[in-house]
Design an enzyme around this catalytic site. Structure first.
Site, mmCIF file in Angstrom:
data_model
loop_
_atom_site.group_PDB
_atom_site.id
_atom_site.type_symbol
_atom_site.label_atom_id
_atom_site.label_comp_id
_atom_site.label_asym_id
_atom_site.label_seq_id
_atom_site.Cartn_x
_atom_site.Cartn_y
_atom_site.Cartn_z
ATOM 1 N N HIS A 9 37.271 -41.102 -16.040
ATOM 2 C CA HIS A 9 37.999 -41.509 -17.238
ATOM 3 C C HIS A 9 39.405 -40.913 -17.252
ATOM 4 C CE1 HIS A 9 38.657 -41.005 -21.771
ATOM 5 N NE2 HIS A 9 38.693 -42.306 -21.564
ATOM 6 N N ARG A 10 40.410 -41.765 -17.108
ATOM 7 C CA ARG A 10 41.806 -41.338 -16.986
ATOM 8 C C ARG A 10 41.966 -40.395 -15.793
ATOM 9 N NH1 ARG A 10 42.861 -39.972 -23.453
ATOM 10 N NH2 ARG A 10 41.538 -41.659 -24.211
ATOM 11 N N GLU A 36 39.132 -45.127 -14.240
ATOM 12 C CA GLU A 36 39.510 -45.814 -15.484
ATOM 13 C C GLU A 36 40.861 -45.287 -15.913
ATOM 14 O OE1 GLU A 36 40.020 -46.391 -19.796
ATOM 15 O OE2 GLU A 36 39.966 -44.514 -18.674
ATOM 16 N N ASP A 38 44.852 -46.487 -18.215
ATOM 17 C CA ASP A 38 45.454 -47.264 -19.298
ATOM 18 C C ASP A 38 46.828 -47.764 -18.875
ATOM 19 O OD1 ASP A 38 43.460 -46.341 -21.532
ATOM 20 O OD2 ASP A 38 44.163 -44.483 -20.606
ATOM 21 N N HIS A 51 47.859 -43.306 -21.838
ATOM 22 C CA HIS A 51 46.956 -43.746 -22.902
ATOM 23 C C HIS A 51 47.659 -43.991 -24.225
ATOM 24 C CE1 HIS A 51 44.130 -43.142 -26.278
ATOM 25 N NE2 HIS A 51 43.305 -43.853 -25.510
ATOM 26 N N GLU A 111 42.706 -50.628 -18.221
ATOM 27 C CA GLU A 111 42.647 -50.981 -19.638
ATOM 28 C C GLU A 111 44.041 -51.360 -20.132
ATOM 29 O OE1 GLU A 111 41.831 -49.214 -24.100
ATOM 30 O OE2 GLU A 111 41.013 -48.104 -22.385
ATOM 31 N N LYS A 113 46.593 -51.604 -22.809
ATOM 32 C CA LYS A 113 46.803 -50.963 -24.104
ATOM 33 C C LYS A 113 47.759 -51.814 -24.943
ATOM 34 C CE LYS A 113 45.526 -47.451 -25.217
ATOM 35 N NZ LYS A 113 44.322 -47.001 -25.950
ATOM 36 N N ASP A 231 34.660 -38.058 -18.059
ATOM 37 C CA ASP A 231 35.706 -37.093 -17.711
ATOM 38 C C ASP A 231 35.268 -36.182 -16.574
ATOM 39 O OD1 ASP A 231 37.190 -38.043 -19.910
ATOM 40 O OD2 ASP A 231 36.371 -36.528 -21.255
#
Length: 248
Positions: A9-10, A36, A38, A51, A111, A113, A231
Site C-alpha cells: 500500500h503506497r 498500490e 495514487d 495520495h 488509483e 485520485k 502497509d
C-alpha cells in the site's frame, strides 16, 4: 487459478515514506508482488504519485498538486516528514514506477485520485503511459470515482479496473459488472466469505484494503480473496508462507 497478489500500500509505507521510490523498492525486498499507489497531475500535465491533493503533509508545501509544475515538485523533499534518513526523497513520476514494475514483473494498482480534483482527461493519459511501457496486462486501474472506471473500460477494455468502496454496496459483483470492473477493492470490513464466493463465480476478484493485522490477513485469506493491500508486505508474506499460499 490466478496467483495471489501481495499489494504494498503506497509501497512499503510502514517502513518508508509513502509513494516514494524508496517505498516501492523496499516493498520488493519485503516480498510484495504488487504495488498500490495514487496518481495525480501537476499544473503542467505530469502524472505523479502522491495520495493527498495537498502537498502539505508529505512535503511541507501548502499548495495543491495541481498548482505546482513538475520542475518545482521535483525540488520538494517528500521523505523527511517520515524520518530524516529519507531526506530528499522525491514525489515520483508515474513513469518511474512503470519502469520498476516492468523490470520486476509487478502488478501495479494505479488509483486515480480524481474524486476531489477532477483532472479531466487523466484516464486517457494514464492508459497511454501504461501502454507505452507495455504494461497493460500488469496494471489494475482503481478509483472511488466509478464514472472514471467506466470510462477507462471504454478506452482500454484490456486493462483491468477495480471498484474502490468503503461499505454497504449491495451485491457488489453485480455493480462491478455495470461499470465493467474486474475486481472489488473493498474496505477490509466490507467483506463476507459468501460475497467473495459469489463474486468469484462471476469472475470478479476481491482485493481488500488496508490490512495490517496478521489475524485479519488470515481471516480474509480464508474467505478466498485474490489479493490483499497492506502497509506490511513482509507480514503478509509470512502469513502466506505459513498457509502454503503462493505469493509469486
Amino acid at each position: 487459478m490466478a496467483q495471489f497478489i501481495n499489494f504494498a500500500h503506497r509501497g512499503a509505507s510502514a517502513y518508508c515514506p509513502e509513494n516514494t521510490m524508496a517505498a516501492f523498492r523496499k516493498a520488493l525486498e519485503l516480498g510484495a508482488t504488487g504495488i498500490e499507489t495514487d496518481v495525480q497531475r501537476t499544473a503542467d500535465g505530469r502524472l505523479v504519485l502522491i495520495h493527498d491533493e495537498s502537498l502539505a503533509r508529505t512535503t511541507g508545501d501548502e499548495r495543491l498538486v495541481q498548482q505546482v509544475n513538475a520542475e518545482d515538485l521535483a525540488q520538494l523533499d517528500a521523505g523527511s516528514w517520515f524520518d530524516p534518513s529519507f531526506a530528499n526523497e522525491r514525489v515520483p513520476a508515474l513513469e518511474e514506477l512503470l519502469e520498476l514494475g516492468r523490470q520486476h514483473q509487478l502488478v501495479l494498482n494505479l488509483e486515480l485520485k480524481n474524486g476531489i480534483v477532477p483532472y479531466p482527461g487523466m484516464e486517457a493519459e494514464v492508459i497511454r503511459a501504461v501502454r507505452s511501457f507495455d504494461m497493460s496486462q500488469q496494471v489494475i486501474i482503481s478509483s472511488f470515482n466509478h464514472y472514471s472506471l467506466a470510462l477507462c473500460k471504454v478506452l482500454a477494455p484490456d486493462i483491468r479496473t477495480g471498484v474502490l468502496y468503503m461499505e454497504g454496496l449491495y451485491q457488489p459483483w453485480n455493480y462491478a459488472n455495470t461499470v465493467g470492473a474486474d475486481s472489488l477493492h473493498a474496505f477490509k470490513y466490507a467483506i463476507l466469505p459468501e460475497w467473495v464466493e459469489e463474486a468469484a463465480a462471476q469472475g470478479i476478484a476481491y482485493h481488500p484494503f488496508t490490512v495490517n493485522d496478521e489475524a485479519e490477513m488470515e481471516r480474509l485469506l480464508s474467505y478466498g480473496v485474490s489479493g490483499i493491500i497492506t502497509d506490511y508486505p513482509d507480514r503478509l508474506r509470512e502469513v502466506l508462507s505459513r498457509k502454503g499460499a503462493s505469493a509469486t
